[in-house]
Enzyme design. Structure first.
Site, short mmCIF file in Angstrom:
data_model
loop_
_atom_site.label_atom_id
_atom_site.label_comp_id
_atom_site.label_asym_id
_atom_site.label_seq_id
_atom_site.Cartn_x
_atom_site.Cartn_y
_atom_site.Cartn_z
N CYS A 154 0.81 -1.21 0.00
CA CYS A 154 0.00 0.00 0.00
C CYS A 154 0.85 1.28 0.00
O CYS A 154 1.80 1.38 0.77
CB CYS A 154 -0.86 -0.05 1.26
N ARG A 162 -12.33 0.92 -6.39
CA ARG A 162 -12.08 0.89 -4.95
C ARG A 162 -11.40 2.17 -4.50
O ARG A 162 -11.56 2.62 -3.39
CB ARG A 162 -11.17 -0.29 -4.63
#
Ligand code: IMP
Length: 492
Positions: free
Chosen positions: A316, A415
């Site tokens: 991430c 998303r």
């Protein structure tokens, strides 16, 4: 402007202080059963996991193979939603149809194919049993079987399968609905290596292999429904849920989860309300959040569980791209506090899931001790054989591919672009490799045995007890150094 807290902390900054280990505190007595969905205090959750693990809603993690193996070992996968609705529904269907010991054949050819095709397929799949079906598909009409006994590699590569396969009229087959025990009975009696299972129209349903029998024996932690089908979840987004959710439910999905890096949004509220209005029986989780207010927002909109974690995932880059997030330990403890206050006030328990950022196995116990009911992991699962990523040999080391849902590769902009087109212009995740770790079952066994050992050291036998009794301590830089090997020279 408000400052939330002076510092935001994560797992590596804490340790557990052991409690009294009584004589009953042995790993064999530890239960890792944990609730997945909202329930009244004192009652049972409609779905309970047998181990507190779920696999991340990611292309590189939660395909049907991993979902099957994880459910067989007591956990649950959420099949990734960053794909066409019909493909995702098909993956759900595959998991629901799975029957232990019955394998869906992935080496199939048409009768007009040649020996050369057999050798190529054998190399690609590693399977020496090739099924010949009318149209060369997994569910086509069964016409014959090829095993390595049917040819010699030096035979003409142009030889057609129909000329050397064992034809259908010489095969021993089982009929759909046969039990695994009955199938094995036939295999032993007739000295077979494989038994094809067909339906009443002679179409292939599955295969039962002699060598698989033992490994498919009853699995005590298996997570299944009343029909003995494995449980499976699926990720949904806040854009196409009105089409996606009905298709997933039709495919037999057991639980849904809205998948978003930042879940504190009106889109999630709308999605939750719509699902609750149209399909009140299907549990649905939401997230991700990192604070009590956001947790309450989703709970008030009907979430059956809430995922916690922004920016902690191994692939991430949300924090560096957007500057949002919170250390996973601080986020978890804040949300767990609000969850417990809500329980006190209303008598309703909302499970929370710690999503992302697990590096060491001991972080898993810490997350549970900090209030998580279960974990969602990406990197951990991506390393195993059953994960969808390719296994490669790089610098003499086997690795598996692992890429973020916000990476260009996944192109799951839905998303990461909730309601705006702005975020289409940057990535929130990277494409990477992780060290290959073999079969899931073996890896899980080791991890779970560590978790159980830690719980015994803390003097607890259940996840709920751990959440109540755990004593956590912060560690200093110096104590982290002290905790590793130090002041010695390693032999190797
Ligand atoms: P891991 O277990 O540390 O690898 O983290 C997995 C979690 O990272 C997932 O469950 C998601 O919540 C999150 N995640 C997945 N893909 C991305 C991405 O591309 N950017 C940011 N977070 C991601």
């Amino acid at each position: 402007m408000q400052i939330k807290e002076s510092i935001s902390r994560t797992f590596g900054e804490y340790l557990l202080i052991p409690g009294l280990t009584t004589k009953s505190c042995i790993p064999a007595n530890v239960s890792l059963t944990t609730p997945l969905t909202k329930h009244r205090k004192g009652e049972k959750s409609a779905i309970e996991l047998n181990i507190p693990f779920t696999s991340a809603i990611m292309q590189a993690v939660s395909g049907p193979k991993l979902a099957i193996e994880l459910a067989r070992n007591g956990g649950l996968s959420f099949i990734f939603g960053s794909q066409l609705i019909e493909r995702q529904a098909e993956m759900v269907r595959k998991v629901k149809k799975f029957k232990a010991g019955f394998v869906i054949s992935d080496a199939n050819l048409k009768p007009s194919a040649t020996l050369q095709d057999v050798l190529k397929l054998k190399k690609k799949t590693g399977h020496s049993t090739i099924v010949v079906t009318e149209d060369g598909t997994t569910t086509g009409k069964l016409l014959g079987l090829i095993t390595s006994r049917d040819y010699r590699e030096k035979d003409s590569p142009e030889k057609k399968l129909e000329d050397f396969m064992t034809p259908f009229n010489q095969l021993i087959v089982g009929i759909e609905d046969i039990s695994l025990d009955e199938a094995n009975e036939i295999i032993l009696k007739k000295k077979l290596n494989v038994l094809p299972i067909i339906d009443k129209n002679q179409h292939l349903v599955s295969l039962v292999f002699r060598k698989d029998y033992e490994s498919h024996q009853a699995n005590p932690l298996e997570l299944s429904d009343v029909n003995k089908s494995l449980l499976v979840g699926a990720g949904v987004n806040t854009h196409d849920y009105k089409d996606r959710v009905p298709a997933l439910i039709k495919a037999g999905v057991d639980v849904l989860c809205i998948d978003s890096s930042d879940g504190h949004s009106e889109w999630q509220k709308e999605c939750l309300l719509w699902v609750k209005n149209h399909y009140s029986k299907i549990p649905i989780g939401a997230g991700n959040v990192v604070n009590g207010d956001a947790f309450m927002y989703l709970v008030n909109a009907g979430a059956d569980f809430v995922k916690v974690g922004i920016g902690g995932g191994s692939i991430c880059i949300t924090r560096e791209q957007k500057g949002i997030g919170r250390g996973q330990a601080s986020a978890l403890m804040a949300v767990a506090k609000t969850r417990d206050e809500y329980l006190e006030k209303t008598g309703m328990y909302i499970p929370i899931c710690s999503d992302g950022g697990i590096v060491q196995d001991y972080h898993m116990v810490l997350a549970l001790a900090m209030g998580a009911d279960f974990l969602m992991m990406g990197r951990y699962f991506a390393r195993f054989d059953e994960a969808p990523g390719e296994k490669l040999l790089i610098n003499n080391q086997y690795v598996k591919e692992y890429w973020g849902e916000g990476s260009n590769r996944a192109q799951n902009w839905q998303r990461y672009g909730e309601g705006s087109t702005e975020s289409l212009k940057f990535e929130e995740g990277i494409d990477s490799y992780v060290p290959y770790a073999g079969p899931l079952k073996k890896g899980l066994e080791q991890t779970l045995s560590k978790i159980k050992a830690t719980m015994c050291s803390c003097g607890v036998l259940t996840v709920a007890e751990l959440q109540k009794k755990a004593v956590l301590t912060l560690v200093s830089e110096a104590s982290i150094t002290e905790g590793g090997t130090h002041d010695v020279m390693r032999k190797s």
